[in-house]
Design a protein around this motif. Structure first.
Motif, mmCIF file in Angstrom:
data_model
loop_
_atom_site.group_PDB
_atom_site.id
_atom_site.type_symbol
_atom_site.label_atom_id
_atom_site.label_comp_id
_atom_site.label_asym_id
_atom_site.label_seq_id
_atom_site.Cartn_x
_atom_site.Cartn_y
_atom_site.Cartn_z
ATOM 1 N N GLU A 434 0.825 -1.215 0.000
ATOM 2 C CA GLU A 434 0.000 0.000 0.000
ATOM 3 C C GLU A 434 0.857 1.261 0.000
ATOM 4 O OE1 GLU A 434 -2.995 -0.324 -0.733
ATOM 5 O OE2 GLU A 434 -3.019 -2.481 -0.406
ATOM 6 N N GLY A 435 2.015 1.162 -0.640
ATOM 7 C CA GLY A 435 2.918 2.303 -0.756
ATOM 8 C C GLY A 435 4.133 2.143 0.124
ATOM 9 N N ASP A 436 5.316 2.111 -0.490
ATOM 10 C CA ASP A 436 6.555 2.069 0.283
ATOM 11 C C ASP A 436 6.632 3.314 1.164
ATOM 12 O OD1 ASP A 436 9.578 1.076 0.521
ATOM 13 O OD2 ASP A 436 9.582 3.260 0.235
ATOM 14 N N PHE A 438 8.994 5.196 2.400
ATOM 15 C CA PHE A 438 9.830 6.326 2.004
ATOM 16 C C PHE A 438 9.250 7.045 0.785
ATOM 17 C CE2 PHE A 438 12.861 4.608 4.943
ATOM 18 C CZ PHE A 438 13.632 5.701 5.323
ATOM 19 N N VAL A 439 8.628 6.305 -0.111
ATOM 20 C CA VAL A 439 7.975 6.936 -1.262
ATOM 21 C C VAL A 439 6.779 7.766 -0.799
ATOM 22 C CG1 VAL A 439 6.730 6.510 -3.415
ATOM 23 C CG2 VAL A 439 8.773 5.168 -2.873
ATOM 24 N N LEU A 440 6.001 7.221 0.124
ATOM 25 C CA LEU A 440 4.847 7.959 0.643
ATOM 26 C C LEU A 440 5.277 9.257 1.321
ATOM 27 C CD1 LEU A 440 2.562 5.173 2.203
ATOM 28 C CD2 LEU A 440 2.321 6.309 0.004
ATOM 29 N N SER A 441 6.419 9.239 1.983
ATOM 30 C CA SER A 441 6.879 10.445 2.672
ATOM 31 C C SER A 441 7.115 11.588 1.690
ATOM 32 C CB SER A 441 8.155 10.153 3.471
ATOM 33 O OG SER A 441 9.268 9.944 2.623
ATOM 34 N N GLN A 442 7.478 11.266 0.455
ATOM 35 C CA GLN A 442 7.684 12.308 -0.551
ATOM 36 C C GLN A 442 6.351 12.945 -0.945
ATOM 37 O OE1 GLN A 442 10.479 11.177 -3.776
ATOM 38 N NE2 GLN A 442 10.894 9.349 -2.529
ATOM 39 N N GLN A 443 5.287 12.144 -0.983
ATOM 40 C CA GLN A 443 3.971 12.700 -1.292
ATOM 41 C C GLN A 443 3.510 13.647 -0.181
ATOM 42 O OE1 GLN A 443 1.007 9.972 -2.868
ATOM 43 N NE2 GLN A 443 2.573 8.460 -3.339
ATOM 44 N N VAL A 444 3.821 13.267 1.058
ATOM 45 C CA VAL A 444 3.484 14.137 2.193
ATOM 46 C C VAL A 444 4.241 15.457 2.079
ATOM 47 C CG1 VAL A 444 3.516 14.361 4.710
ATOM 48 C CG2 VAL A 444 3.091 12.122 3.668
ATOM 49 N N ALA A 445 5.531 15.352 1.780
ATOM 50 C CA ALA A 445 6.365 16.551 1.692
ATOM 51 C C ALA A 445 5.889 17.481 0.578
ATOM 52 C CB ALA A 445 7.821 16.145 1.470
#
Length: 677
Positions: A434-436, A438-445
């Motif tokens: 459901e999303g790696d 570290f990749v998800l953290s970039q979407q948050v940023a």
């Protein structure tokens, strides 16, 4: 066998700890579980399942993979029978699946396949497919991840080419890298899949869209023409052994145009593409799954902490110098050691915090769902970003916390009968599905940077990013405490400190991006921003929960206990797990840390005094915990002994087989005679 004083003392120790409670565990149980109606439904599920031998998990550790799959399918069959016998509605079916807490071939049928059709399908499609799935006339899965692509959904290679002549889509796998992979339920059980594939009309690609593709015949389970499907095999740590994660290849499989889920985007008969109102309307389903994971992270960590706290309460090791003064000659309870309290109480506060935060996220998600129904996507970016941050934070901290619980239990924690290792093995992959994270953290940023830009233009911030306003208040100075020891317990100051830290991290990321650093070189900074955003949200919701219960008569007496748990989460985050970012952003001055840490030790002792009552308040039954070492009665060694005696290796028939091989080793070349033994 004589019952020695150690065994007797174990029951005494856990009851003594239980009786120290300064709050009502029953009231806390009702609060955490959602009140009387939720408890009534939970008891209803327990009555249906816990006395049914099909749901007994005691034999599972001794089964091989194929036998575990058979067990899982037997449970699946019985669950569906119960759902139909009891005429359960959709929410009850989903809740029953959650209650069983077993990785099943049908889990994603109920948690992904059906919700996606309901949320992304037209009324006509829902009537056809959802109702068939509801009756389990078909069994479905959600096929997104590919052999070479997971988090990068835009890079998926499976194709859905529109053939205007036949009014069909041609689903095709161009090569093995595009094989759908890791799909739960696909290995042996599923008849249909919701497939993410690149929509191609003529030579133009319109990006990934969702299509319902038949996989196997519901009549005989034979794969349809053009389908190559199977199970991907055992997983790490033995996790998900009861789930048939599978693969599938499509060789120009034709499906009707109406098999594309078209609630938000459509393809007309003449090949015209109609785009959705918002490009990310389909994110709603992913948000739901991520919010589910936050809740699951809290309750699963709660199980691990319950087991570890109980076992460390009854386990005694060594004699601490101060314990020699009581003349009891008893060894020291492991839970009393400061290192154990530090490790387990912080995890206890995290479990509570995640359960409370997931409630708040469900409220936001439900509001978002209502808006999406009328094509209003105003809340979507905010809820999507926050759910990404919380999914990343919760799965990381929960999985790591389960492993810490195992280590806190000493050597016995490594036994499958502790119950903790299984929890870890099943939940740890949530860090990547459901999303790696570290990749998800970039979407948050990216979302937070947009919010920062909006603020600079005078636009209104969302409810979850109002902390960015602190950048206008002493943007570079450390927070000025008059008395850190006392003031840090003030919720307003807690949020001010956490908000200022997060805002400065966002501002720093913005500055570095504008200085010319490439986005791909800022992954670690994005991780720090996402972590801080999640921690601010979690603390804010814990504080709101405390404030919400104070005026409610039935829960008012819980407020002080919840406040201590909230304070512990705050202080542990500030002093330990995230101290580096509080210091690097100059939010906290190093000279204040000693007093802040002194308050942490005070609150730690307060929570530790209620450790057993706080874990009892989760309300887990022994059946649900599935542990020998963490049962409610505290008789860990007796239960551990009993379950080991059921090991098939100790049976005479199995022992004879193994003994023959050992004797072959011992008797090779007449070694006994040569050794003169």
């Amino acid at each position: 066998m004589t019952l020695n004083k150690t065994l007797v003392q174990m029951s005494t120790d856990i009851e003594t700890a239980r009786n120290k409670s300064d709050f009502s565990t029953e009231s806390m149980y009702y609060l955490l579980r959602g009140g009387p109606k939720a408890i009534e439904q939970l008891d209803y599920f327990r009555n249906l399942t816990q006395n049914d031998p099909v749901f007994n998990k005691s034999e599972v550790p001794f089964l091989n993979r194929q036998e575990q799959l058979q067990k899982a399918l037997q449970i699946s069959k019985r669950l569906i029978e119960l759902m139909q016998e009891q005429d359960m509605n959709e929410s009850q079916c989903a809740a029953l699946i959650e209650h069983i807490d077993f990785a099943l071939p049908v889990t994603l049928h109920f948690k992904a396949f059906m919700p996606v059709i309901k949320n992304q399908g037209t009324p006509k499609q829902v009537d056809k497919w959802y109702n068939a799935a509801r009756k389990c006339a078909i069994i479905g899965c959600y096929a997104q991840t590919e052999l070479s692509h997971g988090s990068n959904v835009m890079g998926l290679k499976t194709e859905a080419v529109y053939d205007q002549n036949s009014d069909e889509f041609i689903i095709h796998t161009p090569d093995i890298t595009a094989a759908k992979w890791w799909v739960g339920g696909l290995g042996v059980a599923c008849t249909h899949a919701v497939v993410q594939a690149q929509l191609l009309i003529g030579a133009k690609s319109f990006g990934p869209h969702l299509f319902i593709v038949p996989i196997r015949s519901p009549i005989d389970l034979e794969p349809f023409k053009g389908i190559t499907v199977g199970d991907i095999g055992p997983k790490a740590y033995g996790g998900f052994a009861t789930s048939d994660n599978g693969f599938v290849l499509f060789d120009k499989v034709r499906i009707p145009r109406d098999n594309m889920l078209m609630k938000f985007s459509q393809v007309t008969r003449d090949g015209k593409y109609i785009a959705p109102v918002h490009s990310k309307m389909s994110y709603g389903s992913m948000v739901k799954i991520r919010v589910d994971l936050v809740e699951e992270a809290g309750w699963r960590l709660g199980k691990a902490v319950t087991i570890a706290v109980r076992y460390c309460t009854v386990r005694r090791q060594f004699q601490a110098p101060e314990s020699k003064l009581d003349n009891s000659n008893l060894e020291t309870q492991v839970i009393s050691y400061s290192s154990v309290k530090h490790r387990l109480m912080s995890l206890l506060s995290t479990a509570y915090a995640l359960i409370v935060s997931s409630e708040a996220m469900y409220t936001k998600f439900n509001t978002l769902t209502k808006q999406l129904e009328v094509n209003n996507a105003t809340m979507l970016p905010e809820v999507h970003a926050t759910s990404c941050a919380l999914k990343s934070w919760s799965t990381r901290h929960s999985a790591d916390g389960m492993e810490e619980c195992r280590k806190a239990m000493g050597g016995h924690g490594f036994s499958v009968f502790s119950g903790v290792s299984e929890l870890f093995a099943i939940f740890v992959p949530s860090n990547t599905y459901e999303g790696d994270n570290f990749v998800l953290s970039q979407q948050v940023a990216r979302f937070l940077l947009k919010q920062l830009n909006d603020m600079s233009k005078g636009k209104q911030l969302t409810s979850t990013t109002e902390y960015l306003n602190t950048l206008t208040e002493e943007p570079t100075d450390s927070f000025k405490f008059e008395n850190p020891y006392e003031q840090i317990l003030d919720p307003r100051i807690q949020l001010k400190v956490f908000g200022r830290r997060t805002a400065r991290l966002v501002a720093s990321l913005d500055k570095q991006l504008k200085s010319g650093r490439a986005w791909s070189d800022l992954n670690v900074e994005c991780w720090a921003v996402s972590t801080a955003h999640a921690e601010y949200f979690i603390l804010q919701e814990m504080i709101r929960k405390v404030e919400a219960v104070r005026p409610v008569a039935e829960y008012a007496k819980l407020a002080d206990t919840l406040k201590a748990v909230s304070d512990l989460f705050c202080l542990f985050t500030l002093n330990y797990s995230s101290s580096s970012t509080f210091l690097s952003t100059f939010t906290i001055h190093p000279s204040d840390l000693d007093m802040l840490n002194g308050q942490y030790r005070t609150i730690l002792a307060k929570v530790a005094n209620n450790a057993i009552p706080l874990t009892d308040s989760f309300g887990f039954t022994d059946f649900e915990l599935n542990t020998a070492l963490g049962k409610k009665d505290g008789r860990a060694y007796e239960h551990f002994w009993d379950v080991v005696q059921k090991n098939p290796v100790n049976s005479k028939a199995e022992n004879v087989k193994l003994r023959k091989l050992v004797l072959d080793i011992l008797h090779r070349g007449n070694t006994l005679k040569v050794s003169k033994l």
